[in-house]
Write an enzyme that holds these catalytic residues in place. Structure first.
Site, mmCIF file in Angstrom:
data_model
loop_
_atom_site.group_PDB
_atom_site.id
_atom_site.type_symbol
_atom_site.label_atom_id
_atom_site.label_comp_id
_atom_site.label_asym_id
_atom_site.label_seq_id
_atom_site.Cartn_x
_atom_site.Cartn_y
_atom_site.Cartn_z
ATOM 1 N N LYS A 171 38.107 28.359 43.350
ATOM 2 C CA LYS A 171 38.405 27.006 43.819
ATOM 3 C C LYS A 171 38.754 26.041 42.683
ATOM 4 C CE LYS A 171 37.725 27.481 48.273
ATOM 5 N NZ LYS A 171 38.665 27.015 49.317
HETATM 6 C C1 LIG Z 1 33.922 32.233 47.648
HETATM 7 C C2 LIG Z 1 35.322 32.069 48.160
HETATM 8 N N1 LIG Z 1 35.906 30.945 48.041
HETATM 9 C C3 LIG Z 1 37.175 30.753 48.446
HETATM 10 C C4 LIG Z 1 37.923 31.742 48.972
HETATM 11 C C5 LIG Z 1 39.364 31.518 49.332
HETATM 12 O O1 LIG Z 1 39.415 30.910 50.429
HETATM 13 P P1 LIG Z 1 40.434 29.785 50.792
HETATM 14 O O2 LIG Z 1 41.503 29.731 49.765
HETATM 15 O O3 LIG Z 1 40.902 30.257 52.108
HETATM 16 O O4 LIG Z 1 39.662 28.552 50.837
HETATM 17 C C6 LIG Z 1 37.401 32.915 49.123
HETATM 18 C C7 LIG Z 1 38.255 33.910 49.681
HETATM 19 O O5 LIG Z 1 37.930 35.018 49.823
HETATM 20 C C8 LIG Z 1 36.057 33.091 48.722
HETATM 21 O O6 LIG Z 1 35.485 34.250 48.843
#
Ligand SMILES: Cc1ncc(COP(=O)(O)O)c(C=O)c1O
Length: 463
Positions: A47
């Site tokens: 993130k």
């Molecule tokens: C801990 C975590 N955060 C974020 C994500 C990504 O998710 P998104 O980009 O859909 O928010 C994942 C995806 O597997 C994840 O495991």
């Protein structure tokens, strides 16, 4: 040995360019599985990328002024990425977080200077206490603020289309057959899907979804599951289809249980020495199923999306896993089945008669418990001491912390043999005490009220 980077000017420059690992000690069938270690981003998760991308875009579009307040709804990791960016760029940050998230994440966020607003995990979208609805409400009444809204922010998938995707393509020598990823906001699967559609249309996007989430069904049938369940893995799984999520890019989906996810990351640590977060268990379990189903060799990529450091008190804590029913012990058919911390495993936090009250107090504080069984040199139960005993004896004279436990402990103990019935526990609990399970020769451990509730809950689950 990976190429060394020159020194970074600040932590933001260390976001991205994460390493990849080839899985070599876990059965991947005819395939080769590669993991992108997003846990190595400075905030500890994938993130960080979107946090930087969304704030850069807001600045470019004049949506945030210097000294302004960022507001977001997050399961934690986006919050950590935003806290990193906010701290480096001088913004204030308010985060609304569902209360199921791990303590480690909350401590980390507060330590990074974020204002954390906790809200309920057991309500759905549209309810005023639902974390996204609450963040929107706070943003509406906060002057000079910017609601980041990762679930509807185009700069979220853009981060993966412009950084994660190209990195993987290069690291994989421009040859990738499938990518297995989960959905929290939908940014990763949408951004990667768009990138690989442009450079390698045959690369298959595969969804790993926690059982209880509505998304796997949506991939299979085109309609999200009607029933929403609950899941303990953090950061993925949804009860609605986020605006930025483009599921048309996804060809296949696996629904993975919490049990399988948690066991997978424990195996990954044991076999590949990688400490991953709970959602990575879902992804890697799905990737392993996908790999083992193939009849021809394929190059498959998945992710360690965040570090396991944030889950040491949960998925990597045997007591928590036993309490939650993810680790099953051979049942004895007596009260020993309710004891989480067993003396025979030396898992009970105890004191000795010669310990000082200070030593006993420090142990209570360290383990966040309020009483300690006192065992003599031979391991026999000599008494019990609780925080009230210490308080009454120390009173207002701190020097009394040097008094011996043996002079303060309760030695007239009411114990129950392991063969006693569940019902025999209730009168003890009604008097606000813990149950001490012991018989003539042995002390087995303690049973608290919540241990009994967990036991009955597990029975319900196993029926
Ligand atoms: C801990 C975590 N955060 C974020 C994500 C990504 O998710 P998104 O980009 O859909 O928010 C994942 C995806 O597997 C994840 O495991």
């Amino acid at each position: 040995m990976s190429t060394l980077q020159p020194p970074a000017e600040n932590a933001l420059e260390m976001i991205g360019n994460t390493p990849m690992l080839r899985v070599s000690k876990i059965d991947t069938g005819p395939c080769t599985l590669f993991l992108k270690l997003e846990s190595q981003n400075p905030g500890g998760s994938i993130k960080d990328r979107i946090a930087l991308s969304m704030i850069d875009a807001a600045e470019r579009e004049g949506k945030i002024k210097p000294g302004g307040t960022l507001i977001e709804a997050t399961a934690g990791n986006t919050g950590l990425g935003l806290a990193l960016v906010a701290a480096q760029k001088g913004y204030k940050l308010t985060l609304v977080i569902p209360d199921k998230m791990s303590q480690e994440k909350i401590f980390h966020l507060r330590a990074l200077g974020a204002e954390v607003v906790m809200t309920r995990s057991d309500v759905e979208k549209g309810h005023p206490e639902y974390y996204q609805d609450m963040a929107l409400a706070i943003a509406a009444k906060t002057p000079n603020s910017f609601f980041v809204n990762q679930f509807g922010n185009a700069a979220n998938p853009l981060a993966h289309e412009t950084t994660t995707g190209p990195e993987i393509w290069k690291q994989m020598a421009y040859n990738v057959d499938a990518i297995v990823v989960g959905v929290g906001s939908g940014g990763t699967v949408t951004g990667l899907g768009r990138f690989f559609q442009s450079v390698s249309p045959d690369t298959e996007m595969v969804l790993a979804d926690p059982e209880g989430s509505v998304l796997a069904e949506a991939v299979r049938t085109g309609t999200p599951a009607a029933e929403v369940g609950s899941w303990v893995v953090e950061g993925i799984g949804e009860d609605f289809i986020p605006d930025i999520l483009d599921l048309s890019l996804v060809k296949k989906a696996y629904a993975i249980s919490d049990q399988e996810s948690l066991m997978t990351i424990r195996a990954l640590l044991n076999k590949e020495a990688i400490l991953a977060g709970t959602s990575s268990g879902t992804l890697i379990a799905a990737a392993l199923r996908y790999c083992r189903e193939q009849t021809t060799p394929k190059r498959v990529v998945s992710f360690v999306c965040d570090t396991g450091n944030k889950y040491l008190s949960k998925a990597y804590n045997d007591n928590w896993m036993i309490e939650q029913g993810f680790i099953k012990r051979t049942p004895r058919g007596d009260l020993r089945d309710l004891i989480i911390r067993r003396q025979k495993d030396r898992a009970v936090v105890t004191a000795t008669p010669n310990d000082t009250l200070l030593a006993a107090y420090n142990r209570m504080k360290l383990y966040d418990i309020s009483q300690l069984p006192v065992l003599d040199e031979s391991g026999k139960l000599a008494g019990i001491i609780d925080e009230m005993d210490i308080l009454l004896r120390v009173g207002d004279d701190p020097d009394r912390f040097s008094i011996k436990v043996s002079d303060v402990m309760t030695s007239k103990l009411e114990t129950l043999p392991p063969t006693a019935g569940l019902r025999d526990l209730l009168p003890i609990f009604e008097r606000g005490m813990v149950a001490i399970i012991a018989d003539n020769d042995q002390f087995y451990g303690l049973i608290t009220r919540i241990d009994m509730v967990n036991h009955l809950r597990a029975k319900l689950r196993d029926h």
